[in-house]
Design an enzyme around this catalytic site. Structure first.
Site, PDB file in Angstrom:
ATOM      1  CG  ASP A  66      43.084  22.803  31.938  1.00 47.58           C
ATOM      2  OD1 ASP A  66      44.223  22.296  32.027  1.00 47.58           O
ATOM      3  OD2 ASP A  66      42.257  22.739  32.864  1.00 47.58           O
ATOM      4  CG  ASN A 135      34.442  25.884  40.286  1.00 53.29           C
ATOM      5  OD1 ASN A 135      34.910  24.852  39.793  1.00 53.29           O
ATOM      6  ND2 ASN A 135      34.639  27.083  39.771  1.00 53.29           N
ATOM      7  CG  HIS A 137      36.779  23.833  37.189  1.00 54.24           C
ATOM      8  ND1 HIS A 137      37.414  24.968  37.632  1.00 54.24           N
ATOM      9  CD2 HIS A 137      37.681  22.838  37.380  1.00 54.24           C
ATOM     10  CE1 HIS A 137      38.631  24.666  38.038  1.00 54.24           C
ATOM     11  NE2 HIS A 137      38.815  23.379  37.907  1.00 54.24           N
ATOM     12  CD  GLU A 142      36.317  28.102  36.216  1.00 50.39           C
ATOM     13  OE1 GLU A 142      35.744  27.338  37.010  1.00 50.39           O
ATOM     14  OE2 GLU A 142      37.483  28.524  36.406  1.00 50.39           O
TER      15      GLU A 142
HETATM   16  C1  GLP Z   1      42.234  23.022  38.081  1.00 54.09           C
HETATM   17  C2  GLP Z   1      42.428  22.665  36.602  1.00 54.09           C
HETATM   18  C3  GLP Z   1      41.770  21.369  36.258  1.00 54.09           C
HETATM   19  C4  GLP Z   1      41.977  20.430  37.420  1.00 54.09           C
HETATM   20  C5  GLP Z   1      41.074  20.878  38.543  1.00 54.09           C
HETATM   21  C6  GLP Z   1      41.237  20.106  39.825  1.00 54.09           C
HETATM   22  O1  GLP Z   1      41.919  24.369  38.230  1.00 54.09           O
HETATM   23  N1  GLP Z   1      41.964  23.677  35.686  1.00 54.09           N
HETATM   24  O2  GLP Z   1      42.278  20.840  35.056  1.00 54.09           O
HETATM   25  O3  GLP Z   1      41.653  19.121  37.036  1.00 54.09           O
HETATM   26  O4  GLP Z   1      41.214  22.268  38.751  1.00 54.09           O
HETATM   27  O5  GLP Z   1      42.444  20.440  40.441  1.00 54.09           O
HETATM   28  P1  GLP Z   1      43.039  19.602  41.629  1.00 54.09           P
HETATM   29  O6  GLP Z   1      43.331  18.248  41.062  1.00 54.09           O
HETATM   30  O7  GLP Z   1      44.296  20.310  42.038  1.00 54.09           O
HETATM   31  O8  GLP Z   1      42.021  19.538  42.699  1.00 54.09           O
END
Ligand code: GLP
Length: 236
Positions: A66, A135, A137, A142
């Site tokens: 992403d 959340n 995702h 989302e």
């Molecule tokens: C982010 C990214 C994701 C990531 C997820 C978890 O917003 N868009 O690709 O894997 O949320 O993030 P984190 O590993 O910092 O908890």
């Protein structure tokens, strides 16, 4: 689905070992990688571990999961900048074996089509590694995302925008581009990673409920080759 629960102290070490195993088994692996904070300890360990085990990543193709829209190229919170800084520069992945989103062009919809086309030309994704959003995702798919959601431009949820501030994007972007759930589910193997007590609530919901758009990660439960690899803090 039963997660593999590893001790927090050894989680990164064991995930790194498995990633080296995957590259050793398939040197031309097409590997889609996330950013966020979850995988960073693995990225920190990976180059030295590859060297120690005599495994080369020279033929691996890395695919972006992403990207934020509206952040200038090189902005430290940009997903491509994080991946380059934390991993790709240390693995010497050639430019031609990096498949990223053109987030700086005038047409982000075209950038999504181009990413999917490049993935198809590379033979499809062998392994997609995912973090778990607070959340539910995955990537930037989302809540509300269907299992057949394409690679596309998305509006970011409030908690994703808050996370972006934590990564250094303040004010946070409102939109991003993400590999769609359809493309994620088409990967030959999927690893979902989660660490830390702040992931315990969403992980419990994920394990307890049938797949639904309310928790996009729940669509993964239908994948025939899914590994959910968490630490004991996340599975508390
Ligand atoms: C982010 C990214 C994701 C990531 C997820 C978890 O917003 N868009 O690709 O894997 O949320 O993030 P984190 O590993 O910092 O908890």
């Amino acid at each position: 689905m039963t997660p593999e629960v590893l001790p927090a102290a050894t989680w990164a070490d064991l995930v790194t070992e498995r990633l080296v195993d995957a590259i050793a088994a398939r040197p031309a692996l097409v590997l889609c990688l996330p950013t966020g904070s979850t995988p960073l300890p693995v990225y920190d360990l990976l180059p030295a571990r590859l060297t120690a085990r005599g495994v080369s990543a020279a033929a691996v193709t890395i695919v972006a999961l992403d990207e934020f829209l509206g952040l200038p190229a090189g902005q430290p919170a940009r997903c491509d900048a994080v991946l380059r800084r934390r991993l790709l520069d240390r693995l010497d992945i050639p430019v031609g074996r990096w498949i990223g989103f053109d987030a700086d062009g005038a047409d982000p919809d075209a950038a999504c089509l181009a990413l999917d086309a490049a993935v198809a030309a590379a033979g499809g994704i062998d392994l997609v590694v995912l973090g778990l959003g607070a959340n539910g995702h995955i990537g930037m798919n989302e809540p509300g995302s269907a299992a057949d959601a394409p690679t596309r431009v998305v509006a970011l949820a409030p908690s994703t925008r808050e996370a972006a501030v934590g990564y250094g994007a303040d004010p946070p972007p409102t939109h991003g581009v993400t590999l769609g759930l359809a493309s994620i589910l088409a990967a030959r193997e999927v690893w979902l990673l989660a660490t830390g007590a702040h992931k315990a609530v969403i992980l419990r919901r994920l394990v307890d409920q049938p797949p639904s758009p309310a928790i996009p990660a729940s669509w993964l439960l239908d994948h025939p080759n899914l590994r959910v690899i968490v630490d004991d803090a996340a599975f508390s």
